[in-house]
Write a protein that holds these residues in place. Structure first.
Motif, PDB file in Angstrom:
ATOM      1  N   GLU A 138     -22.575  -3.403 -54.473  1.00 51.96           N
ATOM      2  CA  GLU A 138     -21.958  -2.032 -54.524  1.00 51.96           C
ATOM      3  C   GLU A 138     -20.500  -2.427 -55.260  1.00 51.96           C
ATOM      4  OE1 GLU A 138     -21.773  -0.359 -50.676  1.00 51.96           O
ATOM      5  OE2 GLU A 138     -23.867   0.140 -50.662  1.00 51.96           O
ATOM      6  N   SER A 139     -19.973  -3.439 -54.870  1.00 57.83           N
ATOM      7  CA  SER A 139     -18.523  -3.862 -55.509  1.00 57.83           C
ATOM      8  C   SER A 139     -18.810  -4.134 -57.133  1.00 57.83           C
ATOM      9  CB  SER A 139     -17.954  -4.892 -54.978  1.00 57.83           C
ATOM     10  OG  SER A 139     -16.922  -5.518 -55.722  1.00 57.83           O
ATOM     11  N   MET A 140     -19.988  -4.995 -57.430  1.00 56.16           N
ATOM     12  CA  MET A 140     -20.187  -5.428 -58.878  1.00 56.16           C
ATOM     13  C   MET A 140     -20.370  -4.195 -59.494  1.00 56.16           C
ATOM     14  SD  MET A 140     -21.945  -8.823 -59.415  1.00 56.16           S
ATOM     15  CE  MET A 140     -21.669 -10.563 -58.235  1.00 56.16           C
ATOM     16  N   VAL A 141     -21.230  -3.327 -58.960  1.00 59.89           N
ATOM     17  CA  VAL A 141     -21.795  -2.045 -59.906  1.00 59.89           C
ATOM     18  C   VAL A 141     -20.399  -1.131 -59.989  1.00 59.89           C
ATOM     19  CG1 VAL A 141     -23.135   0.013 -59.501  1.00 59.89           C
ATOM     20  CG2 VAL A 141     -24.162  -2.091 -59.230  1.00 59.89           C
ATOM     21  N   GLN A 142     -19.887  -0.947 -59.269  1.00 63.65           N
ATOM     22  CA  GLN A 142     -18.485  -0.373 -59.325  1.00 63.65           C
ATOM     23  C   GLN A 142     -17.630  -0.997 -60.378  1.00 63.65           C
ATOM     24  OE1 GLN A 142     -16.853   2.539 -57.642  1.00 63.65           O
ATOM     25  NE2 GLN A 142     -15.158   2.168 -59.139  1.00 63.65           N
ATOM     26  N   SER A 226     -28.229 -18.835 -53.195  1.00 61.97           N
ATOM     27  CA  SER A 226     -29.503 -18.630 -53.401  1.00 61.97           C
ATOM     28  C   SER A 226     -30.118 -18.514 -52.034  1.00 61.97           C
ATOM     29  CB  SER A 226     -30.401 -19.831 -53.893  1.00 61.97           C
ATOM     30  OG  SER A 226     -30.286 -20.855 -52.963  1.00 61.97           O
ATOM     31  N   ARG A 227     -29.365 -18.822 -51.075  1.00 62.82           N
ATOM     32  CA  ARG A 227     -29.906 -18.473 -49.550  1.00 62.82           C
ATOM     33  C   ARG A 227     -29.395 -17.197 -49.068  1.00 62.82           C
ATOM     34  NH1 ARG A 227     -28.703 -24.031 -49.164  1.00 62.82           N
ATOM     35  NH2 ARG A 227     -26.751 -23.770 -48.239  1.00 62.82           N
ATOM     36  N   GLN A 228     -28.731 -16.293 -49.855  1.00 64.48           N
ATOM     37  CA  GLN A 228     -28.275 -15.169 -49.369  1.00 64.48           C
ATOM     38  C   GLN A 228     -28.872 -14.090 -50.094  1.00 64.48           C
ATOM     39  OE1 GLN A 228     -24.088 -15.292 -50.004  1.00 64.48           O
ATOM     40  NE2 GLN A 228     -23.612 -16.320 -48.135  1.00 64.48           N
ATOM     41  N   MET A 229     -29.887 -14.337 -50.950  1.00 63.39           N
ATOM     42  CA  MET A 229     -30.396 -13.287 -51.480  1.00 63.39           C
ATOM     43  C   MET A 229     -31.150 -12.198 -50.179  1.00 63.39           C
ATOM     44  SD  MET A 229     -30.490 -13.401 -54.823  1.00 63.39           S
ATOM     45  CE  MET A 229     -30.246 -14.491 -56.316  1.00 63.39           C
ATOM     46  N   ASP A 230     -31.273 -10.845 -50.655  1.00 60.77           N
ATOM     47  CA  ASP A 230     -31.580  -9.930 -49.736  1.00 60.77           C
ATOM     48  C   ASP A 230     -33.357  -9.944 -49.852  1.00 60.77           C
ATOM     49  OD1 ASP A 230     -32.572  -7.997 -48.037  1.00 60.77           O
ATOM     50  OD2 ASP A 230     -31.113  -6.287 -48.931  1.00 60.77           O
ATOM     51  N   MET A 231     -33.916 -10.659 -49.245  1.00 58.59           N
ATOM     52  CA  MET A 231     -35.413 -10.768 -49.038  1.00 58.59           C
ATOM     53  C   MET A 231     -35.959  -9.544 -48.527  1.00 58.59           C
ATOM     54  SD  MET A 231     -36.460 -14.815 -48.297  1.00 58.59           S
ATOM     55  CE  MET A 231     -35.396 -15.646 -47.064  1.00 58.59           C
ATOM     56  N   GLY A 232     -35.341  -8.820 -47.955  1.00 58.27           N
ATOM     57  CA  GLY A 232     -35.780  -7.279 -47.622  1.00 58.27           C
ATOM     58  C   GLY A 232     -35.918  -6.403 -48.630  1.00 58.27           C
ATOM     59  N   LEU A 233     -35.259  -6.746 -49.805  1.00 56.69           N
ATOM     60  CA  LEU A 233     -35.093  -5.693 -51.106  1.00 56.69           C
ATOM     61  C   LEU A 233     -36.766  -5.065 -51.000  1.00 56.69           C
ATOM     62  CD1 LEU A 233     -32.931  -5.019 -53.103  1.00 56.69           C
ATOM     63  CD2 LEU A 233     -34.439  -6.442 -54.584  1.00 56.69           C
ATOM     64  N   ASP A 234     -36.653  -3.694 -51.231  1.00 58.95           N
ATOM     65  CA  ASP A 234     -38.085  -3.080 -51.447  1.00 58.95           C
ATOM     66  C   ASP A 234     -37.806  -1.928 -52.286  1.00 58.95           C
ATOM     67  OD1 ASP A 234     -36.964  -1.306 -49.835  1.00 58.95           O
ATOM     68  OD2 ASP A 234     -38.386  -1.563 -48.088  1.00 58.95           O
ATOM     69  N   TRP A 235     -38.847  -1.330 -52.641  1.00 63.23           N
ATOM     70  CA  TRP A 235     -38.732  -0.106 -53.630  1.00 63.23           C
ATOM     71  C   TRP A 235     -37.578   0.827 -53.312  1.00 63.23           C
ATOM     72  CZ3 TRP A 235     -40.188  -0.726 -58.418  1.00 63.23           C
ATOM     73  CH2 TRP A 235     -41.136  -1.823 -58.844  1.00 63.23           C
ATOM     74  N   GLY A 236     -37.312   1.030 -51.833  1.00 60.71           N
ATOM     75  CA  GLY A 236     -36.303   1.772 -51.331  1.00 60.71           C
ATOM     76  C   GLY A 236     -35.125   1.808 -52.140  1.00 60.71           C
ATOM     77  N   ALA A 239     -33.453   4.322 -54.714  1.00 60.46           N
ATOM     78  CA  ALA A 239     -32.598   5.531 -54.501  1.00 60.46           C
ATOM     79  C   ALA A 239     -31.328   4.965 -54.401  1.00 60.46           C
ATOM     80  CB  ALA A 239     -33.283   6.122 -53.193  1.00 60.46           C
ATOM     81  N   TRP A 240     -30.888   3.791 -53.538  1.00 61.44           N
ATOM     82  CA  TRP A 240     -29.609   3.363 -53.325  1.00 61.44           C
ATOM     83  C   TRP A 240     -28.653   3.408 -54.749  1.00 61.44           C
ATOM     84  CZ3 TRP A 240     -28.848  -2.258 -53.881  1.00 61.44           C
ATOM     85  CH2 TRP A 240     -27.626  -2.630 -53.446  1.00 61.44           C
ATOM     86  N   LEU A 241     -29.526   2.402 -55.602  1.00 64.93           N
ATOM     87  CA  LEU A 241     -28.866   2.066 -56.856  1.00 64.93           C
ATOM     88  C   LEU A 241     -28.637   3.271 -57.551  1.00 64.93           C
ATOM     89  CD1 LEU A 241     -30.899  -0.975 -57.847  1.00 64.93           C
ATOM     90  CD2 LEU A 241     -28.596  -0.796 -57.258  1.00 64.93           C
ATOM     91  N   ARG A 242     -29.572   4.221 -57.698  1.00 68.89           N
ATOM     92  CA  ARG A 242     -29.338   5.787 -58.166  1.00 68.89           C
ATOM     93  C   ARG A 242     -27.824   6.253 -57.993  1.00 68.89           C
ATOM     94  NH1 ARG A 242     -31.097   5.841 -63.037  1.00 68.89           N
ATOM     95  NH2 ARG A 242     -33.173   6.269 -63.376  1.00 68.89           N
ATOM     96  N   LYS A 243     -27.705   6.117 -56.615  1.00 65.35           N
ATOM     97  CA  LYS A 243     -26.509   6.721 -55.996  1.00 65.35           C
ATOM     98  C   LYS A 243     -25.260   6.144 -56.445  1.00 65.35           C
ATOM     99  CE  LYS A 243     -28.221   8.511 -51.777  1.00 65.35           C
ATOM    100  NZ  LYS A 243     -28.812   7.604 -50.778  1.00 65.35           N
ATOM    101  N   LEU A 244     -25.336   4.771 -56.870  1.00 68.64           N
ATOM    102  CA  LEU A 244     -24.282   4.009 -57.265  1.00 68.64           C
ATOM    103  C   LEU A 244     -24.071   4.073 -58.850  1.00 68.64           C
ATOM    104  CD1 LEU A 244     -25.020   0.758 -55.408  1.00 68.64           C
ATOM    105  CD2 LEU A 244     -23.588   2.509 -54.672  1.00 68.64           C
TER     106      LEU A 244
END
Ligand SMILES: Cc1cc2nc3c(=O)[nH]c(=O)nc-3n(C[C@H](O)[C@H](O)[C@H](O)COP(=O)(O)O)c2cc1C
Ligand SMILES: CCCCC(=O)C(=O)O
Length: 390
Positions: A138-142, A226-236, A239-244
């Motif tokens: 979120e911070s990087m996108v901002q 590399s150990r901190q990547m969000d492995m739970g990332l899915d197509w949902g 929508a989160w990125l669209r808001k950002l």
């Protein structure tokens, strides 16, 4: 000898870089099968030229995601570029701008978003790795929005790093740690060693650290990225990125018709067909192989970009003929950078542009925008289907 090709720059880069840096740049996953496959896919394809066309004037420009490109290529995102040259990202961004191409800054960059923007007025895109701590993204996108970046490219093929034996052999970690092997490597490459000293030692993931807000702890964070990547990332996450992010969103790392279709259904603006330069999943298909089927399914709905193994202007023409809007360049500009800094990147981009224009003329086409499947051998789908990657 004057470098004439990307392969020439690759050879110079191999000589000039410490082994730990060159292996990281060059290597593929497992035994290198996917890396080789990317080249073989291009080399399978042959053209069907037309002659006696007036090719006095050629126009290599195209429009991608509403943005003008001097040729159908984009300088793609690569992390840890400070391993090759001080202020690497700034030089890549400036060279891309001078060549009339966008530059995609990796979120694993060794320069800050803000510093890259200060270095150039060019078209900058941000590549995003989504980590478990979503506040970082979120911070990087901002920050990218504030710095007037135009496109957000989220990479989705990296829940974990691929299997990279060379990095294990070299003990590759950021920050670079002293070892007998590294010391021997440094002695063999004194110029590279001096460059690293000039930039204040081991490159660091400063961009990530800035968004983490833990500047005191940059090194530890870089080492564990590399150990901190969000492995739970899915197509949902779309929508989160669209808001950002109001601008175009591109999903990088698609390798199936199914996923391309899914991206189109979710309304993303573009996709990059990519196997991450053969560095992630071993035995992944080459993007060029699946491009025709992906275009059949989503070509009308999405901007499709491809990468992996682009080393010649003729590769760019082939990708475009198969329907891709543009290619991403991964290693090619890095070879130029490692060989001779900004001038090397300028030359690499110039070589690709020249080769692309020569290919256009020899194909009897005046405009990049005119390239379509008629520029390829009628049997091009069979040529790709017969790919033998032994
Ligand atoms: C050294 C290196 C670092 C990379 N880092 C990133 C990265 O930070 N983010 C990303 O999305 N892709 C990354 N990639 C993948 C490239 O964006 C691109 O998909 C790939 O390099 C294309 O293949 P090519 O190198 O054969 O042109 C990296 C590739 C290389 C070679
Ligand atoms: C932690 C940096 C990741 C860079 C990357 O994507 C790669 O090496 O392929």
């Amino acid at each position: 000898m004057t470098p004439a090709s990307i392969a020439d720059y690759q050879r110079i880069a191999r000589k000039r870089l410490a082994r730990i840096a060159f292996d990281y740049l060059e290597g593929g996953a497992e035994d290198g099968h996917t890396l080789r496959r990317n080249r073989q896919a291009f080399e399978r394809l042959t053209f069907q030229p037309r002659v006696m066309c007036d090719v006095t004037h050629v126009d290599s420009a195209v429009t991608v995601l509403g943005r003008p490109l001097a040729m159908p290529a984009i300088v793609g995102p690569t992390g840890l570029n400070g391993l090759y040259m001080p202020r690497a990202e700034e030089d890549l961004a400036k060279a891309a701008h001078a060549a009339g191409l966008p530059f995609v800054l990796s979120s694993a960059s060794t320069s800050l978003i803000e510093d890259v923007r200060r270095a150039t007025a060019g078209d900058l895109w941000l590549q995003l790795y989504v980590q478990q701590n979503r506040a970082i993204a979120e911070s990087m996108v901002q920050r990218a929005r504030d710095a007037n970046f135009s496109v957000l490219m989220v990479t989705v093929d990296t829940p974990v790093h691929g299997v990279r034996d060379h990095d294990v052999h070299n003990g590759f970690k950021l920050p670079l740690r002293p070892s007998v092997r590294l010391m021997a490597d440094l002695l063999m490459h004194p110029r590279w060693c001096l460059r690293m000293i000039r930039q204040g030692g081991s490159p660091q993931l400063v961009n990530l650290a800035r968004s983490l807000g833990e500047r005191a702890n940059i090194n530890a964070q870089a080492a564990t990225m590399s150990r901190q990547m969000d492995m739970g990332l899915d197509w949902g996450a779309i929508a989160w990125l669209r808001k950002l992010w109001d601008g175009p969103i591109v999903v990088k790392g698609i390798l199936s018709v199914h996923d391309a279709d899914k991206a189109a259904q979710l309304g993303v603006d573009g996709i990059v067909l990519s196997n991450h330069g053969g560095r992630q999943l071993a035995f992944a298909p080459s993007p060029i192989e699946i491009l025709p089927r992906v275009m059949d399914r989503v070509g009308q709905r999405l901007t499709v970009i491809v990468d992996g193994g682009v080393r010649r202007g003729s590769d760019i023409a082939k990708a475009r003929a198969l329907g891709a809007q543009a290619v991403l360049l991964g290693r090619a500009p890095l070879y130029g950078l490692a060989a001779s800094g900004r001038a090397g990147v300028d030359d690499v981009l110039g070589i690709l542009r020249r080769e692309f224009e020569i290919t256009l003329r020899l194909l009897g086409r005046c405009q990049a925008a005119q390239l379509d499947a008629t520029a390829l051998d009628d049997g091009h789908r069979d040529q790709l289907a017969r790919l033998d990657c032994s």
